[in-house]
Design a protein around this motif. Sequence first.
Motif, PDB file in Angstrom:
ATOM      1  N   ILE A 199      27.297  41.443 -24.291  1.00  0.00           N
ATOM      2  CA  ILE A 199      27.568  42.863 -24.427  1.00  0.00           C
ATOM      3  C   ILE A 199      28.735  43.145 -25.380  1.00  0.00           C
ATOM      4  CG2 ILE A 199      29.214  43.138 -22.524  1.00  0.00           C
ATOM      5  CD1 ILE A 199      27.578  45.680 -21.758  1.00  0.00           C
ATOM      6  N   TYR A 200      29.535  42.126 -25.713  1.00  0.00           N
ATOM      7  CA  TYR A 200      30.623  42.305 -26.679  1.00  0.00           C
ATOM      8  C   TYR A 200      30.086  42.670 -28.062  1.00  0.00           C
ATOM      9  CZ  TYR A 200      34.526  40.394 -23.878  1.00  0.00           C
ATOM     10  OH  TYR A 200      35.522  40.185 -22.954  1.00  0.00           O
ATOM     11  N   GLY A 201      28.853  42.305 -28.381  1.00  0.00           N
ATOM     12  CA  GLY A 201      28.317  42.535 -29.716  1.00  0.00           C
ATOM     13  C   GLY A 201      28.937  41.594 -30.736  1.00  0.00           C
ATOM     14  N   GLY A 202      28.780  41.931 -32.033  1.00  0.00           N
ATOM     15  CA  GLY A 202      29.394  41.138 -33.089  1.00  0.00           C
ATOM     16  C   GLY A 202      28.419  40.390 -33.967  1.00  0.00           C
ATOM     17  N   ALA A 203      27.123  40.447 -33.653  1.00  0.00           N
ATOM     18  CA  ALA A 203      26.128  39.744 -34.474  1.00  0.00           C
ATOM     19  C   ALA A 203      24.762  40.375 -34.236  1.00  0.00           C
ATOM     20  CB  ALA A 203      26.087  38.254 -34.134  1.00  0.00           C
ATOM     21  N   ASP A 204      23.858  40.138 -35.184  1.00  0.00           N
ATOM     22  CA  ASP A 204      22.462  40.521 -35.000  1.00  0.00           C
ATOM     23  C   ASP A 204      21.588  39.362 -35.458  1.00  0.00           C
ATOM     24  OD1 ASP A 204      22.485  40.577 -37.766  1.00  0.00           O
ATOM     25  OD2 ASP A 204      22.086  42.722 -37.952  1.00  0.00           O
ATOM     26  N   GLU A 205      20.300  39.601 -35.670  1.00  0.00           N
ATOM     27  CA  GLU A 205      19.400  38.502 -36.018  1.00  0.00           C
ATOM     28  C   GLU A 205      19.683  37.914 -37.387  1.00  0.00           C
ATOM     29  OE1 GLU A 205      16.958  42.259 -37.077  1.00  0.00           O
ATOM     30  OE2 GLU A 205      18.655  41.682 -35.802  1.00  0.00           O
ATOM     31  N   PHE A 206      20.521  38.599 -38.201  1.00  0.00           N
ATOM     32  CA  PHE A 206      20.878  38.089 -39.523  1.00  0.00           C
ATOM     33  C   PHE A 206      22.303  37.535 -39.567  1.00  0.00           C
ATOM     34  CE2 PHE A 206      17.456  41.133 -40.510  1.00  0.00           C
ATOM     35  CZ  PHE A 206      16.603  40.288 -41.191  1.00  0.00           C
ATOM     36  N   GLY A 207      22.964  37.438 -38.410  1.00  0.00           N
ATOM     37  CA  GLY A 207      24.252  36.771 -38.386  1.00  0.00           C
ATOM     38  C   GLY A 207      25.431  37.664 -38.057  1.00  0.00           C
ATOM     39  N   TRP A 208      26.591  37.263 -38.519  1.00  0.00           N
ATOM     40  CA  TRP A 208      27.868  37.904 -38.204  1.00  0.00           C
ATOM     41  C   TRP A 208      27.862  39.361 -38.643  1.00  0.00           C
ATOM     42  CZ3 TRP A 208      31.672  37.754 -35.114  1.00  0.00           C
ATOM     43  CH2 TRP A 208      32.954  38.188 -35.432  1.00  0.00           C
ATOM     44  N   TYR A 209      28.164  40.252 -37.701  1.00  0.00           N
ATOM     45  CA  TYR A 209      28.146  41.697 -37.946  1.00  0.00           C
ATOM     46  C   TYR A 209      29.201  42.312 -37.036  1.00  0.00           C
ATOM     47  CZ  TYR A 209      25.836  46.126 -39.256  1.00  0.00           C
ATOM     48  OH  TYR A 209      25.538  47.366 -39.770  1.00  0.00           O
ATOM     49  N   PRO A 210      30.479  42.155 -37.382  1.00  0.00           N
ATOM     50  CA  PRO A 210      31.556  42.484 -36.448  1.00  0.00           C
ATOM     51  C   PRO A 210      31.609  43.941 -36.003  1.00  0.00           C
ATOM     52  CG  PRO A 210      32.419  42.039 -38.650  1.00  0.00           C
ATOM     53  CD  PRO A 210      30.986  41.632 -38.661  1.00  0.00           C
ATOM     54  N   THR A 211      31.024  44.847 -36.769  1.00  0.00           N
ATOM     55  CA  THR A 211      31.045  46.260 -36.371  1.00  0.00           C
ATOM     56  C   THR A 211      29.847  46.639 -35.502  1.00  0.00           C
ATOM     57  OG1 THR A 211      29.904  46.894 -38.421  1.00  0.00           O
ATOM     58  CG2 THR A 211      32.324  46.900 -38.452  1.00  0.00           C
ATOM     59  N   LYS A 212      28.948  45.715 -35.277  1.00  0.00           N
ATOM     60  CA  LYS A 212      27.767  45.987 -34.459  1.00  0.00           C
ATOM     61  C   LYS A 212      28.149  45.913 -32.987  1.00  0.00           C
ATOM     62  CE  LYS A 212      23.191  46.573 -34.812  1.00  0.00           C
ATOM     63  NZ  LYS A 212      22.575  47.603 -35.663  1.00  0.00           N
ATOM     64  N   THR A 213      27.848  46.972 -32.236  1.00  0.00           N
ATOM     65  CA  THR A 213      28.308  47.038 -30.846  1.00  0.00           C
ATOM     66  C   THR A 213      27.189  46.813 -29.834  1.00  0.00           C
ATOM     67  OG1 THR A 213      28.016  49.434 -30.905  1.00  0.00           O
ATOM     68  CG2 THR A 213      30.221  48.582 -31.397  1.00  0.00           C
ATOM     69  N   ILE A 214      25.928  46.724 -30.286  1.00  0.00           N
ATOM     70  CA  ILE A 214      24.863  46.483 -29.319  1.00  0.00           C
ATOM     71  C   ILE A 214      24.885  45.019 -28.887  1.00  0.00           C
ATOM     72  CG2 ILE A 214      23.450  48.323 -30.305  1.00  0.00           C
ATOM     73  CD1 ILE A 214      21.700  46.160 -31.566  1.00  0.00           C
ATOM     74  N   PRO A 215      24.367  44.702 -27.689  1.00  0.00           N
ATOM     75  CA  PRO A 215      24.430  43.310 -27.205  1.00  0.00           C
ATOM     76  C   PRO A 215      23.740  42.328 -28.149  1.00  0.00           C
ATOM     77  CG  PRO A 215      23.861  44.811 -25.420  1.00  0.00           C
ATOM     78  CD  PRO A 215      23.817  45.622 -26.676  1.00  0.00           C
ATOM     79  N   VAL A 216      24.302  41.141 -28.224  1.00  0.00           N
ATOM     80  CA  VAL A 216      23.740  40.060 -29.039  1.00  0.00           C
ATOM     81  C   VAL A 216      22.674  39.336 -28.215  1.00  0.00           C
ATOM     82  CG1 VAL A 216      24.269  37.943 -30.314  1.00  0.00           C
ATOM     83  CG2 VAL A 216      25.931  39.825 -30.242  1.00  0.00           C
ATOM     84  N   SER A 217      21.601  38.938 -28.858  1.00  0.00           N
ATOM     85  CA  SER A 217      20.545  38.227 -28.127  1.00  0.00           C
ATOM     86  C   SER A 217      21.051  36.874 -27.627  1.00  0.00           C
ATOM     87  CB  SER A 217      19.324  38.036 -29.021  1.00  0.00           C
ATOM     88  OG  SER A 217      19.644  37.212 -30.133  1.00  0.00           O
ATOM     89  N   ASP A 218      20.585  36.492 -26.461  1.00  0.00           N
ATOM     90  CA  ASP A 218      20.920  35.210 -25.839  1.00  0.00           C
ATOM     91  C   ASP A 218      19.796  34.231 -26.170  1.00  0.00           C
ATOM     92  OD1 ASP A 218      21.031  33.064 -23.969  1.00  0.00           O
ATOM     93  OD2 ASP A 218      22.118  34.301 -22.531  1.00  0.00           O
ATOM     94  N   VAL A 219      20.108  33.133 -26.869  1.00  0.00           N
ATOM     95  CA  VAL A 219      19.074  32.180 -27.307  1.00  0.00           C
ATOM     96  C   VAL A 219      19.243  30.817 -26.638  1.00  0.00           C
ATOM     97  CG1 VAL A 219      18.705  33.339 -29.521  1.00  0.00           C
ATOM     98  CG2 VAL A 219      20.439  31.535 -29.351  1.00  0.00           C
ATOM     99  N   ALA A 220      19.957  30.764 -25.522  1.00  0.00           N
ATOM    100  CA  ALA A 220      20.242  29.474 -24.884  1.00  0.00           C
ATOM    101  C   ALA A 220      18.975  28.739 -24.470  1.00  0.00           C
ATOM    102  CB  ALA A 220      21.142  29.679 -23.673  1.00  0.00           C
ATOM    103  N   GLU A 221      17.954  29.482 -24.020  1.00  0.00           N
ATOM    104  CA  GLU A 221      16.729  28.847 -23.525  1.00  0.00           C
ATOM    105  C   GLU A 221      15.687  28.645 -24.623  1.00  0.00           C
ATOM    106  OE1 GLU A 221      17.002  31.038 -19.144  1.00  0.00           O
ATOM    107  OE2 GLU A 221      15.690  31.813 -20.716  1.00  0.00           O
ATOM    108  N   LEU A 222      15.977  29.095 -25.820  1.00  0.00           N
ATOM    109  CA  LEU A 222      14.998  29.063 -26.904  1.00  0.00           C
ATOM    110  C   LEU A 222      14.544  27.638 -27.200  1.00  0.00           C
ATOM    111  CD1 LEU A 222      13.578  30.878 -29.038  1.00  0.00           C
ATOM    112  CD2 LEU A 222      15.447  30.290 -30.593  1.00  0.00           C
TER     113      LEU A 222
END
Length: 961
Positions: free
Chosen positions: A612-635
Amino acid sequence: MRVEDFDAFFMALHGKPPFPWQARLAKQLGETGTWPQVLNLPTSAGKTAALDAALFHLIVEAAQPPAQRRAPRRIFFVVDRRLVVDEAYQRAIKIAEALANAQGGSGILADAAAGLLNLAGEGAKQPLVVRRLRGGLPMERAFLGNPLQPAVILTTVDQVGSRLLFRGYGVSANMRPIHAALTAMDSLILLDEAHMSQPFLQTLKAVARYRSADWSERQIRLPHAVVQMTATPGDATNAFELNDKDYGHELLQQRLQSAKPAELEEVKDASALASVLADKTIDLFAQLGKTLPAPVIGVVANRVATAREVFERLKRQSDSAEIILLTGRLRPADRDHILKKHLPRMKAGRSGAEAGNSKPLFVVATQTIEVGADLDFDGLVTESAALDALRQRFGRLNRLGERPHCLAAVIHAKSNKDDPIYGKALTETWKWLNEHSEKIKGKKSKGFDFGILRLNGLLAKSNVSSLYMLPVDAPVLLPTHLDVLVQTSPNPRVSPDPALLLHGPNSREEDVQVVWRADVPKNFLIEDLAILQALPPASHEALAIPLSAFRAFLHQIGEADANDLEGLAETGETIEFTEIGKPVAVWRGANGAEMVSANRVRPGDLVVLPAIYGGADEFGWYPTKTIPVSDVAELDCLTKRGKYYLRLHPALVSYWFESGSDNVVAEIQRLIANWQPRLDDGETELAALYHEVLRIALDSESLSSNYRTVIEALLREKFSAIPYAERDASKGVLLVSKRNVAQTLVDDGDALSLSREVGLEQHSRGVAGLARDFSLDLGLPPDLVASIEKAALYHDLGKADPRFQAMLQGGVARHDKWLAKSGINAADRIARQLARKIAAYPSGQRHECYSVALLRANPQLLEFSGDPELTEYLVGSHHGHGRPWMPAISDEGTDIDLTFDNQSIHFCGVHNLERLDAGWAELFWRLIRRYGYWGLSFLETLVRLADQQHSEWESKNETND
């Protein structure tokens, strides 16, 4: 296999003959056995085929006696950029698959595969393995488990260099000697665009000097070579170059003579760069679209933030094109997803259905695509840069010279007088380009042709030293530096910074590795992190960020931008952070996670953040992005972790289903929330609750295919359940399939054994046999073979400590059989801790210390060792401790009495190896002087990998005869 067979080998692999220079290099290697110092090859000349030549050299020499082999087993292909699009990796994978498929057949590839398998040793299944060496993480294995295995390793200067210097970035301290040994010994380092990596080259030369016989009483002789691959070799001697036959080759001629005209455009202020880069891309698209229905246009910026801004602008400005962003600041999992979808559309040699270019494609990127990227753009828009960087970028434009024309533009900001990345070289290059440009008909701007031969001709007549990034020198690597670096357990408080030795004085500290988890709440407590022990952070989910940018992000102030050049320091004003900042979790491997404030994060830390801290999207580092980052631990967990994992947690249920599945998601979340009340009411059992959720998910048509595969496998194979909290089932649970895969985690061998029991002598004999095979196949002298075999045989004697035996059996010894491995599930941290507590085994105690104590108390055990001191040391260091100090643990001692190898062995007391008068540190330094910094580490590696590999075999086999 004969030297003359290279053309047939190449043809069988690639379906086409080699270029003349490729065949000539293979012949030279086969006849002389040595590599040239430099491969001076222009862009588009096919230099990644140096991998083919290196591998063929190894195949030709596979039949030689081990001591006479000149070709290294491990081939490192190194670039000084963050690996995003890696041509060499794709080529190596293709070769490995062709060799694997040829096994057991006939023909030249079958012969090659047989030769490599013979080198890999008995039981090996793959002729060639290919690895990407990214940042290592605590509790991950070495990049190779078999020191005999032929391998191609694709990596960066930071990753290979830090490992070489015993400071592997992200690698646990106890694993660093193994990584150093596998990098320095029996290895070939092919350094791409070496002119960009002068400090690293200087350090490599120093390492070669310290590996020589002058710096050890007894050198461990194994093949090793360093080769520079560059189009800008400087004053290097012994350079391998193209000749007239190469320049006359039809395909090479097409590539080298192809014109690459570029418009030169200047803007007044750097703040307008992103806007102009985006507008120019749209302009080029309009022009190219007249002849190409779906052109691929590359857009290259010098900083991640600029690239991100161009990307966002193009998304708003163009509805007709597909737009992607490629930087080095993205997670490997995201990188793989992007390339799987888009690489066929932009790679060199694309054609027809394979390319699938139904829509125009804009590829916005940073310097990360300059090296090692086999991309081919129809058009190119780039920010101005130093000339060497521009040459690399234009190497991606009409790469194969197959198209009759292409378009490009270079955009320069007049305000960039002294660029923070390229310095004065940027403005000097812009000036030089304009001086050698020509007026474009019908336009105010000028044009410059970046065609390879045309540019080479100009450079031959110019003084171009000011057009390249200023070369810097690494500090001189002194013996005193290595004396500190070789100490890995514990690390000295003061130690040389590897970045200085890899990139020179203008370098920055090691990046922070960042992992996002959706099951870590925003206001998390330390108990919320316990599940990380069972599903630890992995390299595929980690994003590397400079510490300064990461801290700025956590404080939500200052500049969270990052450049995309490996090791290059950020310049500009330093931000002082006076506030504490958001809390984060720092992952400490076997020691779990620690909650710290933003100001306490250190270089090299692996940080776990709430998604929920945000900071990235599917294209990488995006420090101003506030939406949750996807969790890929189980991928892709079966491939990446060896088992199926599934977290039944409210925050992760939505990941299971396709979009528009709100009802079934809400139903499962409600069921999980009611688990504990239902248990308290005695309504049902936990296992029934888990199965209920899984069945509901399977009954939904919107369940994604990936999660359907995982859930079906869990129900089919059975699973273990590890709760998030001991007394509240509603917190969630982790389900782990019960598969026989190795659970030994390599930086702590006491608590982390197998999930079934294995006898002590049985295990030890298996390890000893494997270590002996390793040593013989490497051609080591008989006395060293004997020393290593004895060390492997006695490495686990200390596990005969009655307290340790009780711990392996759950806390109380239930039988008289001596065990090496436990029946406790390695992932069940609570059970392990309870067993240790009941058995009264001191926390942090090392069984290998008591193994050494038993050797010292029973000297007859070392009677047939070629070097008793070496055997003793290899026993004590087989989990990476004692380099040079053993852990100081409060321990009242033990009484060990056993029969082993038909000998009665006894010890009573405390091992005391941590004491200054124990002689352990002195033993370490004597052996360093005897076998060398990397030589001793390599001898350790043979014992440690034999232990790990045999443990893995035991975990996969029900019987161990």
